[in-house]
Scaffold this active site. Structure first.
Site, PDB file in Angstrom:
ATOM      1  N   ALA A 271      39.535 -34.431  65.729  1.00 24.69           N
ATOM      2  CA  ALA A 271      39.788 -35.137  64.474  1.00 24.69           C
ATOM      3  C   ALA A 271      41.277 -35.157  64.141  1.00 24.69           C
ATOM      4  O   ALA A 271      41.774 -36.138  63.577  1.00 24.69           O
ATOM      5  CB  ALA A 271      39.002 -34.480  63.341  1.00 24.69           C
ATOM      6  N   THR A 272      41.977 -34.108  64.469  1.00 19.30           N
ATOM      7  CA  THR A 272      43.417 -34.068  64.175  1.00 19.30           C
ATOM      8  C   THR A 272      44.130 -35.241  64.845  1.00 19.30           C
ATOM      9  O   THR A 272      44.899 -35.974  64.206  1.00 19.30           O
ATOM     10  CB  THR A 272      44.022 -32.730  64.663  1.00 19.30           C
ATOM     11  OG1 THR A 272      43.393 -31.671  63.948  1.00 19.30           O
ATOM     12  CG2 THR A 272      45.525 -32.690  64.453  1.00 19.30           C
TER      13      THR A 272
ATOM     14  N   ASN B 198      36.563 -30.480  53.349  1.00 22.56           N
ATOM     15  CA  ASN B 198      36.209 -29.315  54.151  1.00 22.56           C
ATOM     16  C   ASN B 198      36.240 -27.997  53.380  1.00 22.56           C
ATOM     17  O   ASN B 198      35.751 -26.995  53.859  1.00 22.56           O
ATOM     18  CB  ASN B 198      37.131 -29.223  55.364  1.00 22.56           C
ATOM     19  CG  ASN B 198      38.590 -29.356  54.999  1.00 22.56           C
ATOM     20  OD1 ASN B 198      38.991 -30.321  54.344  1.00 22.56           O
ATOM     21  ND2 ASN B 198      39.395 -28.391  55.385  1.00 22.56           N
TER      22      ASN B 198
ATOM     23  N   GLN C  23      33.729 -33.649  58.524  1.00 21.81           N
ATOM     24  CA  GLN C  23      32.794 -32.708  57.892  1.00 21.81           C
ATOM     25  C   GLN C  23      31.480 -33.351  57.472  1.00 21.81           C
ATOM     26  O   GLN C  23      30.563 -32.643  57.068  1.00 21.81           O
ATOM     27  CB  GLN C  23      33.447 -32.078  56.648  1.00 21.81           C
ATOM     28  CG  GLN C  23      34.534 -31.078  56.953  1.00 21.81           C
ATOM     29  CD  GLN C  23      34.026 -29.816  57.646  1.00 21.81           C
ATOM     30  OE1 GLN C  23      32.830 -29.524  57.658  1.00 21.81           O
ATOM     31  NE2 GLN C  23      34.941 -29.086  58.238  1.00 21.81           N
TER      32      GLN C  23
ATOM     33  N   SER D 103      34.705 -35.499  64.763  1.00 20.27           N
ATOM     34  CA  SER D 103      35.091 -34.333  65.568  1.00 20.27           C
ATOM     35  C   SER D 103      33.872 -33.707  66.208  1.00 20.27           C
ATOM     36  O   SER D 103      32.864 -33.460  65.537  1.00 20.27           O
ATOM     37  CB  SER D 103      35.784 -33.306  64.672  1.00 20.27           C
ATOM     38  OG  SER D 103      36.058 -32.126  65.405  1.00 20.27           O
TER      39      SER D 103
ATOM     40  N   HIS E 134      33.298 -30.619  67.488  1.00 26.23           N
ATOM     41  CA  HIS E 134      32.892 -29.226  67.222  1.00 26.23           C
ATOM     42  C   HIS E 134      32.432 -28.962  65.792  1.00 26.23           C
ATOM     43  O   HIS E 134      32.121 -27.831  65.437  1.00 26.23           O
ATOM     44  CB  HIS E 134      33.996 -28.243  67.635  1.00 26.23           C
ATOM     45  CG  HIS E 134      35.206 -28.204  66.752  1.00 26.23           C
ATOM     46  ND1 HIS E 134      35.560 -27.078  66.046  1.00 26.23           N
ATOM     47  CD2 HIS E 134      36.155 -29.122  66.475  1.00 26.23           C
ATOM     48  CE1 HIS E 134      36.675 -27.310  65.372  1.00 26.23           C
ATOM     49  NE2 HIS E 134      37.060 -28.545  65.620  1.00 26.23           N
TER      50      HIS E 134
ATOM     51  N   THR F 207      43.673 -39.069  81.267  1.00 25.51           N
ATOM     52  CA  THR F 207      42.345 -39.050  81.877  1.00 25.51           C
ATOM     53  C   THR F 207      41.318 -38.570  80.866  1.00 25.51           C
ATOM     54  O   THR F 207      41.522 -37.572  80.188  1.00 25.51           O
ATOM     55  CB  THR F 207      42.352 -38.115  83.113  1.00 25.51           C
ATOM     56  OG1 THR F 207      43.337 -38.611  84.019  1.00 25.51           O
ATOM     57  CG2 THR F 207      40.993 -38.078  83.786  1.00 25.51           C
TER      58      THR F 207
ATOM     59  N   CYS G 197      42.658 -24.096  59.784  1.00 24.61           N
ATOM     60  CA  CYS G 197      43.953 -24.542  60.287  1.00 24.61           C
ATOM     61  C   CYS G 197      45.085 -23.906  59.493  1.00 24.61           C
ATOM     62  O   CYS G 197      46.227 -23.975  59.883  1.00 24.61           O
ATOM     63  CB  CYS G 197      44.055 -26.055  60.178  1.00 24.61           C
ATOM     64  SG  CYS G 197      42.667 -26.874  60.941  1.00 24.61           S
TER      65      CYS G 197
HETATM   66  N1  PMP Z   1      39.470 -33.040  59.298  1.00 27.41           N
HETATM   67  C1  PMP Z   1      38.654 -32.222  58.641  1.00 27.41           C
HETATM   68  C2  PMP Z   1      38.077 -32.650  57.324  1.00 27.41           C
HETATM   69  C3  PMP Z   1      38.342 -30.986  59.180  1.00 27.41           C
HETATM   70  O1  PMP Z   1      37.526 -30.164  58.516  1.00 27.41           O
HETATM   71  C4  PMP Z   1      38.890 -30.613  60.429  1.00 27.41           C
HETATM   72  C5  PMP Z   1      38.591 -29.271  61.042  1.00 27.41           C
HETATM   73  N2  PMP Z   1      39.105 -28.167  60.326  1.00 27.41           N
HETATM   74  C6  PMP Z   1      39.749 -31.507  61.064  1.00 27.41           C
HETATM   75  C7  PMP Z   1      40.006 -32.715  60.476  1.00 27.41           C
HETATM   76  C8  PMP Z   1      40.394 -31.189  62.379  1.00 27.41           C
HETATM   77  O2  PMP Z   1      39.445 -31.336  63.394  1.00 27.41           O
HETATM   78  P1  PMP Z   1      39.766 -30.974  64.906  1.00 27.41           P
HETATM   79  O3  PMP Z   1      39.598 -29.482  64.971  1.00 27.41           O
HETATM   80  O4  PMP Z   1      38.733 -31.709  65.691  1.00 27.41           O
HETATM   81  O5  PMP Z   1      41.131 -31.414  65.203  1.00 27.41           O
END
Ligand code: PMP
Length: 402
Positions: free
Chosen positions: A77-78, A168, A204, A224, A226, A262, A351
């Protein structure tokens, strides 16, 4: 998730979720037997590209995409948030603010909410340093953005509006459809009707809420792996056809030129499997987890009457998140005590939590730093049971008594 024993109580599903057995099974062949590079023309490559294409097609269907090319795989997601914001602003600068007849004094505008994830917040900050104008929409006590403030913030150089689907830290659900209607009205009067672009970070929400891009009315949407019982290090950006973006990773031109490198085949396969399972189970899971979350709150309130919820208190929130203020207790101390007793929770976004900074999200709700530094996020998941709740509350009670 069944392997989580009573001694390891995991209440941090918003930070990450375990990979489910069916997901792991789907991924396994692509680490070794089917290891080909999707860009290769031989049969090994063909197997790999077929797996990536199937994953793209499946995720596209789950989110209501019109075309499979609208799903761009990223490292999470980042990166998807970075691509959405940086990609949109770079395109706009190149095509609308330079060259003959362009208004070179104009600044591209980005509108975000005051409670976006770091990956949007920090990216906006960097774009600001590079000349963009960033407007942060205030939120109310529940974390919901001020729609009137959004209307006032729109101008002719607004490139992108990024408002997350579910927050989140508090579980707040943003009124994306209302935002879309406001954007539609603005576009009708606009010289460049493709702008402003509307992006949402649905990292989320996907595991719990229906995330259809038409229903939500978005041009771009971040996912995302995970956060939905898939692997880490994989995610996607939905990019509606003809949304103007510049790729941010250059090279071999994979992902339709928007993200070279890749493809991470096993993770992409696992992500798609996780998304499929999450979408199929989300109604049932959401109902069960909402009940457990409410039970957790009731029990905490009975042992700690001074505790308060940060963010929405009622049902207008995502099922899995409960953010609680424990007056007079430092969150870091509590978390340490919890961890010693086997209970994993967090003080907010993973994070940021290593930096021991208090939450800007809680402050944005109108609370002071002291409240932010005394607040803890519990996030539930598929593995959470009633027994976990009962044991967790016992641990919380003991930690508060110290
Ligand atoms: N956006 C939100 C709302 C999240 O909760 C998170 C994860 N903490 C992220 C982005 C980042 O996701 P990723 O770990 O896949 O980079």
């Amino acid at each position: 998730y069944l392997s989580l024993s009573m001694r390891r109580l995991y209440f941090d599903h918003a930070a990450s979720t375990p990979v489910g057995p069916r997901v792991l099974r789907a991924m396994r062949p692509y680490f070794s037997r089917e290891f080909g590079n999707p860009g290769s023309l031989h049969s090994f490559g063909q197997k790999a590209i077929a797996a990536v294409d199937a994953a793209r097609e499946n995720i596209g269907k789950l989110i209501g995409a019109k075309h499979f090319r609208e799903v761009i795989f990223t490292s999470g997601a980042t990166e998807a948030n970075n691509l959405a914001l940086r990609g949109a602003v770079e395109f706009y600068k190149k095509n609308h603010l330079t060259g003959e007849g362009a208004d070179t004094s104009a600044r591209p505008r980005i509108i975000i909410s005051a409670i976006e994830h770091e990956s949007v917040f920090e990216t906006a900050k960097i774009l600001e340093q590079q000349g963009a104008e960033v407007i942060k929409l205030p939120v109310n006590k529940e974390g919901v953005i001020d729609i009137v403030a959004l209307k006032d913030a729109l101008n002719e150089h607004t490139v992108v509006i990024s408002v997350m689907h579910v927050n989140n830290e508090t579980g707040t659900i943003q009124p994306l459809r209302e935002i879309k209607f406001m954007i539609d009205a603005f576009r009708k009067e606009s010289r460049r009707p493709e702008y402003p672009l509307f992006h949402t970070d649905a990292a989320q929400s996907f595991a719990y809420l229906y995330c259809d891009v038409e229903l939500l009315g978005v041009d771009m949407m971040t996912l995302s792996g995970h956060k939905m019982y898939g692997p880490k290090g994989v995610g996607a950006l939905y990019v509606r056809q003809r949304v103007p973006l510049v790729g941010q990773v250059s090279g071999g031109g994979q992902e339709f030129g928007l993200r070279s490198g890749t493809e991470n085949v096993p993770s992409i396969v696992g992500f798609a499997k996780a998304a499929q399972l999450a979408a199929a189970e989300r109604g049932k899971t959401a109902t069960r987890i909402t009940a457990l979350r409410d039970e957790l709150w009731r029990r905490i309130k009975s042992i700690a009457p001074a505790a308060e919820i940060n963010g929405p208190a009622g049902d207008a929130k995502a099922p899995h998140i409960l953010n609680i203020y424990f007056p007079g207790h430092a969150a870091q101390d509590l978390l340490t005590r919890f961890d010693r007793a086997g209970l994993a929770a967090s003080s907010g976004s993973a994070c940021r939590s290593r930096a021991v900074e208090s939450s800007y999200v809680i402050e944005a709700l109108g609370y002071d730093k002291a409240r932010a530094a005394s607040s803890i996020r519990f996030s539930l998941g598929k593995g959470t049971t009633k027994r976990h709740i009962v044991t967790a509350v016992r641990i919380i009670e003991r930690a508060l008594a110290k």
